[in-house]
Design an enzyme around this catalytic site. Structure first.
Site, PDB file in Angstrom:
ATOM      1  N   LEU A  21     -55.692 -13.163   0.960  1.00 12.80           N
ATOM      2  CA  LEU A  21     -54.457 -13.292   1.735  1.00 12.80           C
ATOM      3  C   LEU A  21     -53.235 -13.358   0.825  1.00 12.80           C
ATOM      4  O   LEU A  21     -53.207 -14.137  -0.128  1.00 12.80           O
ATOM      5  CB  LEU A  21     -54.531 -14.559   2.602  1.00 12.80           C
ATOM      6  N   HIS A  22     -52.253 -12.519   1.110  1.00 16.02           N
ATOM      7  CA  HIS A  22     -51.021 -12.551   0.316  1.00 16.02           C
ATOM      8  C   HIS A  22     -49.825 -12.203   1.179  1.00 16.02           C
ATOM      9  O   HIS A  22     -49.839 -11.220   1.912  1.00 16.02           O
ATOM     10  CB  HIS A  22     -51.119 -11.611  -0.891  1.00 16.02           C
ATOM     11  N   MET A  23     -48.789 -13.029   1.075  1.00 18.28           N
ATOM     12  CA  MET A  23     -47.545 -12.787   1.821  1.00 18.28           C
ATOM     13  C   MET A  23     -46.536 -12.114   0.898  1.00 18.28           C
ATOM     14  O   MET A  23     -46.257 -12.606  -0.197  1.00 18.28           O
ATOM     15  CB  MET A  23     -46.972 -14.116   2.335  1.00 18.28           C
TER      16      MET A  23
END
Length: 219
Positions: A128-130
């Site tokens: 997960l990466h924003m």
DNA sequence: GTTCTAGAAC
DNA sequence: GTTCTAGAAC
């Protein structure tokens, strides 16, 4: 011997033999050998001191290796969460913390420019990466229609909308049905919506727009 | 995710 | 002839 030097003499000869001969690059061969894969690259980046710009006990912030704008960061949880599909209500505090940290990083990087904070509907990289990305999109690494559409269509899902979705339904229920179609959409300026035939013509156009924040929100 | 490159588009 | 894009990468 250091882990990274643990390539046998035989493997070295094999790598040499494959320089410019096979269809795969040396790097691909080396990565496959070490049972790593490009899609797992963010794990390594989290421990790369040249990439990390901030961190705390819950998350790590890195510079995107191929920034698609003047400022482009990735906020990632330390805890292994493969993708948005795996987030539940128990992750809400983490998601809010990631967004807040992202906003701090953006403010620290440039107080004038507009930024967006969000996730790709179908990310290429695992974990997960924003994305924290300034809206100038002025970068030599922005080269393809896929690049452009992944940040300027609904393929880019705002962090606050992810959080709202998880609050209301307990999960991220994607209203993006055909993500592939979004990536193949015609090129359109994200500011004035004008259509373009090629990436180079679009890139010439977008630098003409002012993408600084409205004056009343500037500090 | 990127690199490479064939061949389409100009 | 040059620019540009799209698809393979085993």
């Amino acid at each position: 011997m250091h882990k990274n030097q643990a390539v046998s003499r035989g493997m070295f000869r094999f790598l040499l033999a494959n320089v410019n001969t096979g269809s795969r690059s040396c790097w691909d061969v080396l990565m496959a050998t070490k049972s790593g894969h490009w899609s797992q690259g963010l794990l390594a980046a989290m421990n790369d001191v040249t990439a990390v710009v901030d961190s705390d006990d819950k998350l790590v912030v890195i510079k995107d290796k191929y920034p698609k704008a003047k400022y482009h960061f990735l906020v990632m949880p330390r805890r292994k969460i493969p993708s948005l599909k795996h987030v539940t209500k128990t992750d809400l505090d983490l998601l809010r913390h990631m967004q807040k940290k992202g906003e701090e990083i953006a403010e620290r990087a440039n107080k004038e420019l507009q930024f967006r904070f969000g996730y790709h509907a179908v990310p290429s990289m695992s974990h997960l990466h924003m994305h924290v990305i300034s809206q100038d999109f002025n970068s030599p690494f922005l080269k393809t229609k896929k690049h452009w559409n992944s940040f300027t269509t609904q393929y880019f899902v705002d962090s606050h909308s992810v959080i709202k979705n998880v609050e209301e339904t307990g999960q991220w229920s994607p209203d993006v049905q055909d993500a592939d179609k979004l990536l193949k959409q015609n090129l359109r300026c994200h500011v004035c919506k004008k259509e373009f035939d090629t990436i180079p013509s679009l890139k010439v156009h977008i630098v003409l727009h002012d993408v600084t924040k409205p004056s009343h929100t500037k500090s």
